[in-house]
Design an enzyme around this catalytic site. Sequence first.
Site, short mmCIF file in Angstrom:
data_model
loop_
_atom_site.label_atom_id
_atom_site.label_comp_id
_atom_site.label_asym_id
_atom_site.label_seq_id
_atom_site.Cartn_x
_atom_site.Cartn_y
_atom_site.Cartn_z
N VAL A 38 3.98 1.21 2.19
CA VAL A 38 3.77 0.21 3.24
C VAL A 38 4.15 -1.16 2.66
CG1 VAL A 38 2.13 -0.80 4.88
CG2 VAL A 38 1.86 1.57 4.16
N GLY B 34 0.83 -1.21 0.00
CA GLY B 34 0.00 0.00 0.00
C GLY B 34 0.86 1.25 0.00
N ASP C 69 -5.27 3.80 12.05
CA ASP C 69 -4.66 5.03 11.57
C ASP C 69 -4.79 6.14 12.59
OD1 ASP C 69 -3.98 7.42 10.12
OD2 ASP C 69 -4.01 6.13 8.37
N GLY D 205 0.79 5.21 1.57
CA GLY D 205 0.11 6.08 2.51
C GLY D 205 0.68 7.47 2.52
N LYS E 33 5.96 0.45 7.64
CA LYS E 33 5.75 1.75 7.01
C LYS E 33 7.10 2.38 6.79
CE LYS E 33 1.25 3.26 8.40
NZ LYS E 33 0.44 4.31 8.98
N GLY F 30 4.49 7.41 3.00
CA GLY F 30 5.34 6.65 2.07
C GLY F 30 4.75 5.29 1.83
N ASP G 6 -10.60 10.94 13.04
CA ASP G 6 -10.52 10.55 11.63
C ASP G 6 -11.06 9.13 11.44
OD1 ASP G 6 -10.01 10.75 8.95
OD2 ASP G 6 -7.83 10.66 9.11
P1 ADP Z 1 -2.52 6.50 5.20
O1 ADP Z 1 -1.19 7.12 5.33
O2 ADP Z 1 -3.29 6.92 3.99
O3 ADP Z 1 -3.29 6.58 6.45
P2 ADP Z 1 -1.35 3.99 5.70
O4 ADP Z 1 0.04 4.51 5.57
O5 ADP Z 1 -1.79 3.67 7.08
O6 ADP Z 1 -2.32 4.95 4.96
O7 ADP Z 1 -1.51 2.69 4.81
C1 ADP Z 1 -1.65 2.70 3.42
C2 ADP Z 1 -2.30 1.39 3.00
O8 ADP Z 1 -1.44 0.29 3.33
C3 ADP Z 1 -3.62 1.12 3.74
O9 ADP Z 1 -4.69 1.68 3.05
C4 ADP Z 1 -3.69 -0.41 3.78
O10 ADP Z 1 -4.29 -0.90 2.61
C5 ADP Z 1 -2.20 -0.81 3.83
N1 ADP Z 1 -1.80 -1.07 5.25
C6 ADP Z 1 -1.40 -0.17 6.17
N2 ADP Z 1 -1.11 -0.76 7.35
C7 ADP Z 1 -1.36 -2.08 7.18
C8 ADP Z 1 -1.28 -3.24 8.03
N3 ADP Z 1 -0.90 -3.15 9.31
N4 ADP Z 1 -1.62 -4.44 7.51
C9 ADP Z 1 -2.02 -4.54 6.21
N5 ADP Z 1 -2.13 -3.50 5.38
C10 ADP Z 1 -1.81 -2.27 5.83
#
Ligand code: ADP
Length: 356
Positions: free
Chosen positions: A64, A57, A208, A59, A81, A62, A183
Amino acid sequence: IFFLNLKRKEFLEHERDKFLNANMLYSFTIGKKEFQQEIEKLNKIDEKNLELLRSIGKGAFGQVYEGLLRINGQEIPVAIKKLKENVYSSEKLDLIREAVALSSFDHPNLLKLYGICSFKNELNQLEVKFVLTELMNNRDLLSYLKLCRKTGQCVEYKKAVKIFMDISNACVYLESKGFIHRDLAARNCLVHVETKTNNNDLIVKLGDFGMSKELCTFPVKDYYKQMNSNDKLLPIRWMSPESISDGVYSSKTDVWSFGVIVWEVMTLGFHPFNGMDNFQVMEYIKNGGTLHIPIKCPLEMRNLMMSCWNKLSEKRPSFEEIFNYLVLIYQDKLNLDKNNNVIPIFDETYFSEISN
Ligand code: ADP
């Protein structure tokens, strides 16, 4: 009148204290020294024990990644992250705040933090490179819902109730700690489906806690940049009228957003107030408008949403009341319409099916 004024003063002071308490972690004026102190508090993990496997993912901070953490001969699946290079210090600070917030919690429906990988920069100051949390195998709730809709996969009604129980349970805990999330939205919840058991148990965790989203995975149109407000992007479509009008936040404004999550789940990931721009949404909510609830929505869910969206914040239920109500539904202790087995999948005809 004197008595009423006194009560009002007491109430305002109480609300102010609650607000200050909840915002201690989110002090806006945190300086470099505090920044270092916050990092010091976190569990440090040696990067050598970490293996990055694949990107899962993107975010605000940066990329994930899914990865493995090796401790004491054990391999633990983790979400990593990775902080973007050349990010502004406000973004770095958000990442630290998120990590500090997570590290101070201990609840089955809040994402578990394993620690951080840090390094010393050229000024001999600690910086965060990775934040490590438990890995959730079905990503975020919004992606999960949209995938179910796209693939025509049925979401059992009971599963939806379990999702709401998990989220409200986390919120009961946050409320008890005087913590306001600000949020709550499906995109900020993470989903794990237990594959070891036969019944594919689903667990949802709040994941989050970074408030500022200068850049995010989800459309920037979900966040609105408010003038004179530290340039923060605000999740208008999930916000209560009092947050929009007066910038006020409380557990009851979180309850409003929780109602929007219920709506997101019951529509399998529709975008709230689709077709309206942020300005129109703000005016609409300030004038007493709420989201349209689909006609086929079970009555007890309609009632739940309507109570979360009460214009008077004090009349909204507490998270504890919400959780207890959901437990009764889950345990079939309320006399409900038994026709509601799955959440109906709405298509383009949805807009002719809605009611006020
Ligand atoms: P943002 O910065 O937009 O809040 P995040 O950085 O928390 O988003 O995460 C971006 C994406 O990565 C999430 O939408 C999710 O799909 C995936 N992700 C984040 N944390 C986890 C986790 N602990 N386990 C699985 N997927 C995750």
